[in-house]
Each structure stands twice: as C-alpha cells, then as structure tokens.
Design an enzyme around this catalytic site. Structure first.
Site, PDB file in Angstrom:
ATOM      1  N   GLY A 184       0.830  -1.193   0.000  1.00 49.72           N
ATOM      2  CA  GLY A 184       0.000   0.000   0.000  1.00 49.72           C
ATOM      3  C   GLY A 184       0.867   1.247   0.000  1.00 49.72           C
ATOM      4  O   GLY A 184       2.054   1.200   0.340  1.00 49.72           O
ATOM      5  N   CYS A 185       0.261   2.368  -0.357  1.00 50.84           N
ATOM      6  CA  CYS A 185       1.021   3.614  -0.447  1.00 50.84           C
ATOM      7  C   CYS A 185       1.479   4.091   0.923  1.00 50.84           C
ATOM      8  O   CYS A 185       2.666   4.354   1.143  1.00 50.84           O
ATOM      9  CB  CYS A 185       0.198   4.700  -1.155  1.00 50.84           C
ATOM     10  SG  CYS A 185      -1.494   4.877  -0.560  1.00 50.84           S
ATOM     11  N   TYR A 186       0.545   4.173   1.878  1.00 47.97           N
ATOM     12  CA  TYR A 186       0.935   4.594   3.221  1.00 47.97           C
ATOM     13  C   TYR A 186       1.962   3.620   3.826  1.00 47.97           C
ATOM     14  O   TYR A 186       2.968   4.060   4.377  1.00 47.97           O
ATOM     15  CB  TYR A 186      -0.287   4.668   4.146  1.00 47.97           C
ATOM     16  CG  TYR A 186      -1.213   5.835   3.903  1.00 47.97           C
ATOM     17  CD1 TYR A 186      -0.765   7.143   4.030  1.00 47.97           C
ATOM     18  CD2 TYR A 186      -2.549   5.629   3.587  1.00 47.97           C
ATOM     19  CE1 TYR A 186      -1.634   8.225   3.842  1.00 47.97           C
ATOM     20  CE2 TYR A 186      -3.429   6.697   3.398  1.00 47.97           C
ATOM     21  CZ  TYR A 186      -2.969   7.994   3.527  1.00 47.97           C
ATOM     22  OH  TYR A 186      -3.822   9.051   3.343  1.00 47.97           O
TER      23      TYR A 186
ATOM     24  N   THR B 185       4.187   1.775   2.438  1.00 46.61           N
ATOM     25  CA  THR B 185       5.517   1.987   1.855  1.00 46.61           C
ATOM     26  C   THR B 185       6.238   3.132   2.558  1.00 46.61           C
ATOM     27  O   THR B 185       7.402   3.016   2.959  1.00 46.61           O
ATOM     28  CB  THR B 185       5.392   2.288   0.342  1.00 46.61           C
ATOM     29  OG1 THR B 185       4.835   1.140  -0.305  1.00 46.61           O
ATOM     30  CG2 THR B 185       6.740   2.620  -0.280  1.00 46.61           C
TER      31      THR B 185
END
Lengths: 350, 350, 350, 350
Positions: free
Chosen positions: B153-155, B157
């Site tokens: 996921g972006c967060y 990472t």
C-alpha cells in the site's frame, strides 16, 4: 450610535493579520477603526494594500507614533513582528491604553525561556509579569481585567484547546504527548520568500522546524500550568498548499482505559461555556474548510482501544481563531462587550 | 530489439494506477504493453480515458478474459479493487503467469487479519502463502524468486521505509510508535464522490479513518517481522489538497539517547544498496514536491534530545513508489532486469 | 426585534448556492430563515450537510411542500435546478409569495429561445412575462415592484456588468463582442462527477462548451435590450482550479478611437449609484481573490490604441454576486430594505 | 556509447527552465550534460537547488566563463534573463558553439521592435540577422542549419501554433484576431515576489499587462510572415493558480463560412509531420493537465456558425513545449538527431 463606538487602532496593518483585523473590525457593531499604521505604506490608503477592502473603508496608513495614535484610539492591536512589538506594547501601556499584542513577545512568562527560543533578551520583564495569555477558553476571567494581552500563537491555540480537558483531569501520561500540526501558507506572513513562492509550495507538503519550532515552549507553558507539572512534548509543524487553516492531530497515552464517549463528555463539560468551540459528534473529525473565515475551533475526539491512546483532532483558521479573531474576542472581554460580538460570522465554504 | 521485449498486460487500466503503469511502461526499454483491460471502457482506445497518453500508444481496452490475456502476455499487473483482484490473481497464477497485484488482497499473510480489516473471507489462503510482500528494500531476494507479488500500500511503503532501520536494531520502544501521514487526493482513486469533489477538498485539510485505516495491519505486520515482536501502533492518515504525494512523520521513543548523526549512519547503512531511497543530509527534511512523478523515497531523520524521540520524515509519490513505480521495480526484480530499469526518471518540479 | 423580522424560506438548501444563502441570511439583520427544504436530506439538520454552519443555526431540512412553506415564510428563494424551479416558482407565486428564482427558468423572456437552448418547453409562459431579470444595476426600479425575480446567471452577471456602459452609448461595434470567462469549480454545483473530481481539475485548465454555453442567450438578451439592436456574440467559459470566482475579459471594437480615461468616465457615470460595483483606478485590473465571499463586482477598463479595442475585465464571486448575494440584493429591493442590507461584508483575503 | 554522446552546457541552471532542461537532458540518450552555470550558486551541487534531481546527477554549478564552458561543451543552452543572454549568446557563437537561447533577445528580427518593447538597444544586430526563430513546426528546415536559435516564448508558442494554419490559407480576417491566454505561475520564474507569493496567487485569477505584454510583437511577427501582411492583434495573458501550463483561446472572423470539419482538415494537413502537435477529435478541447510535463501541443478547433468565427484552443506545458522541451527539440534538429529524441515522454496525470 457612532458616537458611542470605541476607537481602536491597528498598529502594523499591512500584513495578513492586520488585514484580517480590518475585515473583522469593520463589521463589528461596537467599534470604529480610528487609526492604522504601516511604516512602508504610510500615506497610502489601506485599499491599495488590501484591494478586497475597497468600498468599505477610506482609512489611510500612517507611521507609528504612539502619542499620535493614542490620542485617536482607546484600544490598540499590535500586529508587528516579535521584538518590534515589545517596545511598542510598553509605550502604549504606559500611555494607559489597553493592548492586544499579536506577536510572541509577551506570551512566555519566563524571560529565560523567551531568551532561549527567540534568541533575544526581553526588554520589559516587569511588563511581562502583567501580561495575560489571551486564550479565553482558559483564562477568561483574567483577560477581563487585563491591560495587556499576549494573543496566543496559531499552532498553540489549536494544540492547547485540543489538550486542555485531558490535562486538567490527569487523564493522560504527561510524557507521551505528540502534537502533529499542518498549516496553510498565510501563517508564514506576507513577505515574499523562495520557500513560499507559489510553485515551490503548490503540490508540495513538508514538515519544517522539526523539534525546534518556537511555538513549542508556549504550548508546554500552558499545558504545564493546567497539569500542575512540567511537560515536555513533541510538536511538528507541516506546511500544506492552502491559504488558511491549521489542523492539529494530538496523541497521548491514556492513564486508564476509557472509550470515546468518556472523552466526549469530558470535552463537552470543559467547553460548555465556550462560544467558539464546537465539539463534533462522536465519529466525526474536523476539516479546516469548515472553519475558514470564522472564529470557531472544531474538535473531534477518539479513544483508540487498540493502542490505549486518546487521539484528538482540532481545526482553526490560523488568521481568525489563531490570530485576529481571537484578538477581537480578547478585546470584547477586556472591554465588557459580549464575548462573541462581531464574531458570529459563518465561515466561507466552499 | 522489439522482438526481445517482454509482453506485459495491465488488468484494470482505467484507474490512476493503471494510467501510471502505462506512463512508466511505455518508457521502459525492455517491455511492451501487449494488452490492457477495462470492463466499462472495453473497445475504447486508452487515450479516450487518458488523453495525456495520446500520440504514445494506440492500445484499446478489452474485457478481462484471463485466457485471452495470457496468450498475449508474459507478465501481468493487476490494478483492480481488492476482492476483485483475489480471484483474478489466482487465475493468472494458475495459467503460469507472473503477477504483481497492486490491491491489498495478498498483502496480509494471516487470512484472519485480512478478514477482520477487510470484512471479507480470503478465497485463496493457499496462494496467499506463496505471495511475497513486494517492498524491495526489505524483501529483494524473495521478490526475485516470487511468482505473485503483493504490491505494498502507499501509506505502508512510506511508513515501513521510515521505520525499518529502527526496527531491526532495537533502537526504539516498540509500544511508542506513532505514524502521522498526509496524502494527495489521487490516493482515493478515480471514482467521483462528494468527499473528493473539487470544492470539498480544495482549501481543506482533514484527518480521516482515525484509528481504523486498513493500512494499519499491513504496517504492523512488516514492522513486527523486522522487530521479531508483535507491534501495535497508531497510524493516522490525512488528506491534503494536492494531486500526488505522501508525507509521513514518524515518532518513536529511543531506547537509549543518541544524536541525529547516529540515526543518519543507521539509515545510510541500511539503505546503502537501495537505488530509490534518498537519505537527506542532516538538517534537511523531505517534501513531496521533490518526488512527484519519480520512484524515490526521500527520508530525513532527527534525534530530538528534548523528548528522547527519534523523528523520521519520509516522502513518496503515492502513485509511483506507493503503487505503479514500485510494481515495475518488482517486475524488474522478478524478471532479472536491472532493479531501476525504466525508473530512473527525475520527478517533475515544479 | 425578532418579531419584526421577515421570514424567508430557502427551497433547495443542500447545494452551494443554498449554503451561501444561509451564510448571508443568518447575518442579515432584517430577516429570519424560517424554513429550508431538501428532498434527499429531509429530516436532517442543515449542519450535517454544511458543517461550517454549526453553532449558528439549528434549522432542519424539510421536504418541499409549497403550502407548508408558505405558511412559515413571507419570501422564498428557489435554489433548484432549472425545469424543477419552473413549477415551484409558479406555485409560490400563486400562493402570493414573492420569489427569487436562482435557476435559469425565468431569465429568457422569449420561450422559444428557452426551448432552443434548454431543450425543454416552458410550462408557464404567462408567468415568464411577469418575471423581472434581477440585475439591480440595470433594472433596479422594475425589481422593486416585481413579484418574481429571475436571478441572473453567474457568467451573465460578470459579462453584462462589464458591457452595459458600452452598449448604452453606442461605443462599440455590436458585431465584434467577445467574452472570455473563467470560473472556479463551485459554479458546477455540488454533485460529484468525474469532470469535477479533485485530481481531474487540480493543475488543469480548460475551455468547455465552446460556442454552446447556455448563458450565451442570456447575455445577448440583456445587451440587445440595452443596445436596441439584436446582438450575436462569442462567449467562451473556462474552468480554473479554484473554488470561487469568475473573471471575465471582454473585447469590443470601438466605433471611434478614445482613450482609457474616456472609458473610465463612462463607467464611473454609469455605476455612480451602484453600491456593489467597484471601478478600479486606471491601470489596475481585477482579481477574483479580491471579491471572494463579497457581493462586489470589480471592473477595470482599457482602451487599446494599437488595436482600437475596448478591453474590460470584471471579477465577481460566482456564489455571491453571481448567485446568492445578488439574490439577497434583489430581496432587499423587493421588500424596501436598503439595497446593501446584510451585504456590506468584506471578502476573505487571502 | 557514452563516448559518443554530445556534451551540452546549461548556462543559467538555477531557474525553472534550467531545472527542466536538466530533467529532460538527463534522460536524453544522445547527450551528456557536461557543465552547468549559476552565478549565485557557483560551487554548489545542482541538487541543493533542485532536490528533485538528487540521485540522478552530481553536477556542480560553476560561474559563467564562456571559454571554460566552451572547452567542455559542444552545444550550449542559455537560460538567462533577456539582455544578459544577448552578450553571452554572442560570445558562444564567436567561439563556434551552437546555441539555443531561451530568452527573448534574438526573437524579434527587427531591432527597432525589440527596442520599443524591451526598452533596450540591441547590442548585436548583425548576429540577430543570423538567428532563427525556433518553432520547428514553422521553421524546421532553417533550424536544421542554424547556429543560433531564438527559442520562442511560451505564450507565442501556444498562440502561433493555434493560428498558423489559418494564416497561411487566408482563412480569416487579419484584423479580427484575439488571443486570450492563461498561464500557470512557473511562467513568472523562480524569483520570489509579492505578486507570486503563495497566498496572493492561490484562489486568485487575474488578467495582467493588458494590451502591453512583450510577447505580443513576437506573435505578430510570426503570423505576419505567414500571412504575408502586417498583423496587429489583441493578446491578453491571465494568471491561474497552478504550477504549469498555458491554455490559449483564439478568436478570428472567418473570411467565408465553413464548418468545424473544414478547420479540422486544415489543421490535420498542416501538422501532419509534426510529432508534438496533437489535433483533438472534433468536439473535444484541450486541457493543460494532459500536456503537463510533456512536449505536446494539443489543439482543438471549432467553427462557430452563429458568429462566423473560428475558435481555436491550444494547450502546452509552458516549461516544456513553451521553453525547455522545445529547446531540446531544436537541439535535436540542429544536430541531426531524431526530432523527438529524448522527448517522447508521457505527461504526468494526474
């Protein structure tokens, strides 16, 4: 009716807080703005600096001469940079004028702390003792009797209002407090700089002054007083691509487990007489867009059962509740007006 | 040379991560995009959905038929919503294709945790066991051998890269971790909603899903594995008025006092072979504007002597290192290309 | 004093113009908002739809029943989509209520023109004849006596105010008029759509409905009436990444050469009694930021000697002078209040 | 392969066009950036000025010494302010280097016109005669043989590409041309000023330099040459709250009535060999978001039957096709590379 209005002066009218004082005071039913000062714009109509005020005022900036200003005004707002405000506040105070100082100069009651964080020796420690920290939700009664108000910083307003109820009741571990704030760009003032040049800010987001921002000791001072113990905390400011608003997210370890309903009750009770604190229903959290242009501080609370932390989110308009609106709220209290006089304006959404 | 290129398919090409895969892969010297799918846009050129790609591709969307796609492609990216991706990944896997799944479906190794946070029973627990969490900085060797990658996921990472060095060395109190993140709006996807309608977002800033965001267990899983102990932490996402970027500010209590130089060394060592992690010089902190459009993760560190906390700030582009760029980085590793192939692009500033 | 206030209803209160009517009317000293309607939010407090109004009103939305609303209200604002407003205006009119209709339904005096541009047959052509086009700067006296006001469109307000002085005096070639306008996104309303999804709009700029926008015949109608001749003109709207504001740049060939001072005099004379038109000093041009949240229309003029064209630039807030503020200005005139009552608010800058 | 690369220098590397040249050239397969200059940042790595380039280059700024730079470089880009560029171009030219000058100094072939609009006497009128106006779509063959290219202004690029097909064919009344442009803020450069301070620009929109912008004679020169007649036209620039992009809306009276299909054919034919012009399908119009970061110019056309006007809308990225991308396109032509070498990058959306 105009004859009965109180004459107020705005010293340092060309910055954003000066412009915002104008916007609010021009609409205030009980005051007349009688003088405005700006060194660099002396002789110019304020509307050349703030064209949005055209058609509403014909005031002309004058240079700062406390004697001259004092003859025209019963009450003085100082919207000057720190250090500069120090001496000016002293002069108006000596001339018998009530003063709200929007700078940081009279906020820190300990001159040593001021010297450490602002790298400047305080020139009027005796006046500093008389100054009252102008957060009405905490110090309403003292403000009513004060002659000099140190108007709180924008970040501290958002942080202290978010933490005060937890402090007073010993609800949280005092060593666990973390305050994470994000501000719009008007908080950096109106002087151009590369850091706030449009293309540098837009589509950007950053933390700055990590661990070193000058609003830290101000927050610690007020919370320590509430808790009755010395508090050291983490405060990190961030810059977001928007004009106005501060959102503050606060974390603190709860001393004993409780649920969100408990926190909600605590805050509702604490702020039951505060006309500008809006406690949001359980499950909802603030957004700066809802306080834009208004004097409200919105607060949402959450008890995180997984981590045992209380999480509190607050939103203010940094130029209103975080500066000029709060200054007018203080003036209202100092002069016996209704606390909310001239400040019952809805925010501007969208 | 074209004959030697690897054929890759993008399944779910009409969302922002699909578009970003196109942008990156069209410029990748070793692959050809051979098929793209979109149910609602089947039969339409991708340039009607993404006009910015006009002149660079004549690909037409087709409906998702794994058998058909498999014949055209050696490698498959899934840019589908979670749950939908689960079955599709399974099918392509069965057809012998290497898959990078950009959804959350194969990220949580424990199906019970998945069921709790995603409110859906995992349909392929046996395949879940084979999936590798595709954060190259942590799992490079496993990724090289994997057939199915769960792209982070972006967060997560931004959070895991910020905390990994501290975890491995037992530097911080594992119960003290607080992660405060802010994302641009593209992270919410391309489906219109009132919450992401322009005037509702612009000039706004808010925290959301306080204490309940689904990326929390993903962060906890990876950090727990690194620390060798179960970690529970606080994660709060915020939404900022910008298109791209995640800035994450992390707080953790240091087990023993150390200075920023110590933290800096720790991070430099940990990331010495990571081509996309840029450790900033001491005293500087990241800004999302500097990673916009690029696959870099910028990291700044600070040891706060006053509070005894390590403060770490990271910045990524949520659509690149937080999604499509990282997916291509994983593809590069899985197929034996250079890890940075096609990803050495500078970000777009301003 | 409350007993003497006029009761007003807002029909269709959940859109941006409804919210803006609330903001303005809650601060209006002579009216009380007595009823608000919203079909989809019936039964809900307006503050759940517009949290920025919390603490200022406890009004609850109700379904639209003209008989019920009429008993509670002396005056009705219609903030409904076109077509829907047509019948509702008719009903309130029949019930004897004064109505300001913010939709396009009663703006075009010729039902055939309405049918052409709105692709819908007008259902109340007889009432259409009674309706007055509510641009006070042109039709102040008619508005005072009107029972039904067609509140002008946002673009037409900015265009007509910019051209009116030129029309009346035969100053320009009527075949040469070009109107180039740019609007903020709130002009598109509050319903989510891909076209107004945040990441699609932000950092974007486009022209739309080139040559075909429905505000064109409205502008032509009013200018033709002023000129005494049928005018056909070009009008192109653009969308800019901002919440509010319309800037309109107008070009027209001068019949005989003149300088900017001449144009300035012409405009000063024409608007000498208009409290909300601010003519800018020669050499300065408007910026939408200076009218944000206010009812002003700023105008700058230039006589281009090189090309023989008059160039006029106007700025309004599309939700205030372009919609809700103008609606209140019309109400003030219709009910004998001071034209500027409740509307002397400064804009919000920055 | 590196040995065969051409060495290029960027003179004036600290502004936005300098940074953008770096971004593009670092990714260009046939060149190496061998030297960069900046007076105020001499001795500093370029990554301290442009942190987004970290990890991609270790170049250090040096002071501008044409002899030194010439030894390191085969080709020179000048990204200096006008006047300053004049002499520098002359020096590099004398040293036998091919030069692309991004300033305005060599764009106006008539030194008298330059003196009028730039209020400065041209110091090298003889070199001015040799300079070629670097708009490849108009002057491709001349550019191939040129030693000094005057890289077009950003607004002129968008305007001339939008009008060229109409000029050549005598399709429109040459006295009727109106060009209405809107630019993002990066067009104003990187030097901080109140006018481009974030809160002054954000949520604002304005016209500026109405009738007096220096790009006017540049547009008139090129269109006059195409038409074979002296053209005087109206050009109005606007500033929008966004980083990049220029949208230009153009109006011109058609000499004889025709439909959009006719215009479409005309443009398709005219640009059939232009790799960076994308003619949009009939009924669609450009948006700057679709060219952000790319070298494309998008064009949409409309024949307005009501008014007899051709309306053309163009979009470019002011820093790419409007500056640095076009400069590289010119370099490609001057050195025999493929015109699109290093420029086939997709834009960044969203």
């Amino acid at each position: 009716m105009s004859g009965k209005k109180m004459n107020v002066a705005i010293v340092g009218s060309s910055g954003y807080t000066g412009g915002e004082l104008m916007r609010i005071l021009l609409n205030h039913p009980k005051v007349t703005v009688s003088a405005i000062t700006s060194e660099k714009s002396a002789g110019k109509p304020i509307t050349t600096i703030f064209p949005h005020l055209a058609g509403l005022t014909s005031l002309v900036c004058e240079p700062l001469d406390p004697d001259v200003i004092s003859k025209k005004s019963d009450f003085v707002f100082l919207a000057l940079p720190h250090v500069a405000a120090q001496e000016t506040a002293f002069k108006f105070h000596k001339l018998g004028k009530k003063v709200v100082d929007l700078s940081a100069d009279y906020r820190l009651s300990d001159p040593a702390v001021y010297a450490t964080w602002y790298e400047h020796l305080h020139q009027h420690p005796e006046l500093l003792k008389e100054a009252v920290y102008g957060l009405p939700e905490l110090h309403r009664e003292k403000i009513k009797k004060a002659a000099l108000i140190a108007n709180p910083g924008c970040y501290p307003t958002s942080a202290i209002l978010g933490l005060a109820p937890l402090m007073q009741k010993g609800e949280v571990d005092l060593g666990s407090i973390i305050i994470d704030s994000t501000s719009g760009v008007s908080g950096a003032g109106r002087s151009p700089s590369l850091a706030h040049h449009y293309p540098e800010v837009n589509e950007g987001f950053m933390a700055y002054k990590v661990g070193t921002h000058r609003h830290t000791p101000e927050i610690e001072q007020e919370l320590s007083a509430l808790a009755g113990k010395r508090i050291i905390l983490s405060f990190t400011p961030h810059l977001a691509p928007m004009n106005r608003g501060i959102l503050t997210t606060i974390y603190a370890k709860q001393v004993s487990a409780s649920d969100t309903a408990h926190l909600y009750s605590l805050y509702r009770e604490y702020y039951k007489d505060a006309p500008f604190v809006r406690l949001l229903p359980i499950g909802r959290f603030p957004n700066v867009r809802n306080v834009r242009g208004s004097n409200f501080c919105d607060i949402g609370v959450y008890a995180d059962q997984r981590t045992g932390r209380a999480i509190v989110v607050t939103a203010i308009d940094n130029l209103v509740k975080g500066a000029s609106g709060q200054a007018v709220q203080n003036m209202n209290l100092m002069t016996g007006f209704d606390e909310a006089e001239g400040l019952r304006l809805a925010g501007l959404f969208p």
